[in-house]
Design a protein around this motif. Structure first.
Motif, mmCIF file in Angstrom:
data_model
loop_
_atom_site.group_PDB
_atom_site.id
_atom_site.type_symbol
_atom_site.label_atom_id
_atom_site.label_comp_id
_atom_site.label_asym_id
_atom_site.label_seq_id
_atom_site.Cartn_x
_atom_site.Cartn_y
_atom_site.Cartn_z
ATOM 1 N N ARG A 81 0.863 -1.178 0.000
ATOM 2 C CA ARG A 81 0.000 0.000 0.000
ATOM 3 C C ARG A 81 0.902 1.232 0.000
ATOM 4 N N PRO A 82 0.800 2.089 -1.006
ATOM 5 C CA PRO A 82 1.628 3.292 -1.014
ATOM 6 C C PRO A 82 1.019 4.388 -0.133
ATOM 7 N N ILE A 83 1.851 5.036 0.661
ATOM 8 C CA ILE A 83 1.408 6.185 1.461
ATOM 9 C C ILE A 83 2.405 7.310 1.225
ATOM 10 N N ASP A 84 1.897 8.511 1.028
ATOM 11 C CA ASP A 84 2.776 9.645 0.760
ATOM 12 C C ASP A 84 3.569 10.020 2.012
ATOM 13 N N ALA A 85 4.890 10.068 1.866
ATOM 14 C CA ALA A 85 5.769 10.299 3.014
ATOM 15 C C ALA A 85 5.593 11.699 3.592
ATOM 16 N N GLU A 86 5.309 12.657 2.731
ATOM 17 C CA GLU A 86 5.202 14.037 3.215
ATOM 18 C C GLU A 86 3.975 14.203 4.121
ATOM 19 N N ALA A 87 2.866 13.648 3.681
ATOM 20 C CA ALA A 87 1.645 13.721 4.496
ATOM 21 C C ALA A 87 1.849 13.015 5.837
ATOM 22 N N ALA A 88 2.544 11.881 5.797
ATOM 23 C CA ALA A 88 2.784 11.126 7.033
ATOM 24 C C ALA A 88 3.660 11.924 7.990
ATOM 25 N N THR A 89 4.653 12.634 7.441
ATOM 26 C CA THR A 89 5.550 13.423 8.286
ATOM 27 C C THR A 89 4.776 14.543 8.977
ATOM 28 N N ILE A 90 3.993 15.274 8.194
ATOM 29 C CA ILE A 90 3.226 16.389 8.765
ATOM 30 C C ILE A 90 2.216 15.851 9.785
ATOM 31 N N GLY A 91 1.550 14.765 9.426
ATOM 32 C CA GLY A 91 0.582 14.160 10.349
ATOM 33 C C GLY A 91 1.246 13.695 11.636
ATOM 34 N N GLY A 92 2.392 13.059 11.508
ATOM 35 C CA GLY A 92 3.101 12.554 12.691
ATOM 36 C C GLY A 92 3.569 13.684 13.586
ATOM 37 N N LEU A 93 4.075 14.748 12.983
ATOM 38 C CA LEU A 93 4.548 15.886 13.782
ATOM 39 C C LEU A 93 3.383 16.574 14.493
ATOM 40 N N ALA A 94 2.255 16.692 13.809
ATOM 41 C CA ALA A 94 1.078 17.325 14.428
ATOM 42 C C ALA A 94 0.606 16.492 15.622
ATOM 43 N N LEU A 95 0.593 15.169 15.451
ATOM 44 C CA LEU A 95 0.176 14.289 16.541
ATOM 45 C C LEU A 95 1.155 14.378 17.710
ATOM 46 N N ALA A 96 2.458 14.437 17.381
ATOM 47 C CA ALA A 96 3.454 14.544 18.445
ATOM 48 C C ALA A 96 3.293 15.867 19.191
ATOM 49 N N ALA A 97 2.996 16.942 18.468
ATOM 50 C CA ALA A 97 2.818 18.260 19.107
ATOM 51 C C ALA A 97 1.654 18.222 20.091
ATOM 52 N N ARG A 98 0.583 17.506 19.767
ATOM 53 C CA ARG A 98 -0.560 17.376 20.680
ATOM 54 C C ARG A 98 -0.178 16.634 21.945
ATOM 55 N N GLU A 99 0.718 15.654 21.786
ATOM 56 C CA GLU A 99 1.192 14.921 22.965
ATOM 57 C C GLU A 99 2.092 15.810 23.814
ATOM 58 N N LEU A 100 2.914 16.620 23.136
ATOM 59 C CA LEU A 100 3.886 17.462 23.845
ATOM 60 C C LEU A 100 3.214 18.631 24.562
ATOM 61 N N TRP A 101 2.227 19.239 23.918
ATOM 62 C CA TRP A 101 1.597 20.457 24.458
ATOM 63 C C TRP A 101 0.076 20.305 24.397
ATOM 64 N N PRO A 102 -0.482 19.487 25.297
ATOM 65 C CA PRO A 102 -1.922 19.193 25.231
ATOM 66 C C PRO A 102 -2.768 20.465 25.349
ATOM 67 N N ALA A 103 -2.318 21.396 26.202
ATOM 68 C CA ALA A 103 -3.109 22.618 26.413
ATOM 69 C C ALA A 103 -3.171 23.433 25.129
ATOM 70 N N LEU A 104 -2.014 23.540 24.495
ATOM 71 C CA LEU A 104 -1.906 24.275 23.231
ATOM 72 C C LEU A 104 -2.825 23.656 22.185
ATOM 73 N N ALA A 105 -2.787 22.314 22.129
ATOM 74 C CA ALA A 105 -3.599 21.596 21.157
ATOM 75 C C ALA A 105 -5.081 21.866 21.421
ATOM 76 N N GLN A 106 -5.468 21.871 22.736
ATOM 77 C CA GLN A 106 -6.870 22.139 23.092
ATOM 78 C C GLN A 106 -7.256 23.545 22.670
ATOM 79 N N GLY A 107 -6.319 24.493 22.928
ATOM 80 C CA GLY A 107 -6.572 25.892 22.560
ATOM 81 C C GLY A 107 -6.796 26.045 21.063
ATOM 82 N N LEU A 108 -5.962 25.327 20.290
ATOM 83 C CA LEU A 108 -6.090 25.411 18.835
ATOM 84 C C LEU A 108 -7.417 24.806 18.378
#
Lengths: 238, 238
Positions: free
Chosen positions: A209-236
């Motif tokens: 199954r092909p998955i675009d690496a760029e989308a995965a990178t952005i998605g992974g970083l966004a998910l990691a940011a929510r883990e790192l700064w839950p309050a910020l993520a809630q605010g957004l």
């Protein structure tokens, strides 16, 4: 890479099994002009023979791809200078194997006696396919020489060497990939590398199954940011 | 090499099976200031997968070693930049397999990200042995990366990388050697390479007969000269 030994701050490696929560809790936190910043750790594993393996960056892509597509169980291939074949199980990264495929290609193409006979870097699908096929079956250090011998004896055009060499290295990587344990194979790539690996998977008859690496990178970083700064993520989110 | 494409005169390759008489009759003859000279051809073979292999120079060593020691049947290993594993049958060279072991070592040690972590080139027998062992079992492009990962995670000293890498490449070569078909294995080498390969053969438990490469070269050239100039050889004998 900012978290490598030669980067800004050396970030640790967390051992497998690793998930996004574990990466975030192992992050190196600091501030840039008063703004919170974090460098995620890399991931390490140890193979049955006792040797270590490491990745830095790909873990975010792999876990991001897993979460975004709801794939919990897969064997993920990320081609590159140092290609990674990673096992995703129950949403966690449980082990992986690195191949220095891209780096070896550059060394052999630009600096070796085999590469010295090559003319140009145009893509020759037939030569690439022959390379993939032979690369899956022959010892790599022998297969590489066959490009030189075939050119010297008139069996290969100098313009085909680059594609053949690329195929050999990717074929050897495919042959040495870890067991998928019945899980689907995911190709996490973009651009020319995605095209080459897709072609190689087809040569060996490996469904993926092909998955675009760029989308995965952005998605992974966004998910990691929510883990790192839950309050910020809630605010957004609010 | 004087007979290569970039040498004095391009000499042909004669196909396997090849013996000294065949090499001599395929020689490119010319004169230097009125003195007769000859460049012996190289030897080529084709493997079952249809790819060519070539050698130029080693055939004289192999056939020389065979005649001098009365070994008609052997699997001969000549380590080097491009290592050769050749099958000698009934005194003739019937086939061979090249490995770019020495060249890959130089590229990886001097120009790669793995080599960049190495400190010095001192010989570490334990690290070399570990490399040989792992090299016989792991895909080469993966095994190479283990040197980097082991150093980064503290499992290997930077001073051991050079020996470990050398062991990996030689181990992979040993694992990929052609079948000996019950014949004895001959190691045709000299100096440091002879020491390294002897150590590697011992790690994998492969019995072998060492033959000095320099003596074999001189012996082979002398025998070829007798084939090339029988009258001259008779005159010298008389």
């Amino acid at each position: 890479m900012v978290g490598s030994r030669t980067g800004w701050v050396e970030a640790d490696y967390v051992p497998c099994p690793a998930d996004l929560a574990g990466l975030s809790s192992g992050a190196t936190r600091f501030a840039i002009d008063g703004h919170p910043a974090a460098i995620l750790p890399g991931v390490s594993c140890r193979n049955p023979e006792g040797h270590a393996d490491v990745m830095r960056g790909e873990e975010v892509q792999i876990l991001g791809a897993g979460r975004l597509t709801a794939i919990g169980d897969a064997l993920v291939c990320i081609p590159g200078t140092h290609s990674k074949w990673a096992r995703l199980e129950g949403g966690a990264l449980t082990g992986f194997r690195t191949f220095v495929t891209g780096e070896l290609y550059e060394l052999l193409r630009r600096r070796s006696l085999v590469g010295a006979l090559a003319e140009g870097d145009g893509f020759d699908p037939a030569a690439f396919g022959q390379g993939v096929d032979y690369g899956t079956r022959a010892p790599l250090a022998h297969a590489v020489f066959s490009a030189r011998a075939d050119v010297l004896t008139g069996g290969m055009a100098a313009a085909a060497v680059s594609s053949y060499l690329s195929g050999l290295l990717i074929g050897a990587e495919l042959a040495g990939r870890p067991e998928a344990g019945g899980a689907e194979v995911v190709l996490l790539a973009a651009g020319v590398l995605a095209e080459r690996y897709r072609a190689a998977f087809e040569v060996v008859g490996l469904p993926f199954r092909p998955i675009d690496a760029e989308a995965a990178t952005i998605g992974g970083l966004a998910l990691a940011a929510r883990e790192l700064w839950p309050a910020l993520a809630q605010g957004l989110a609010g």
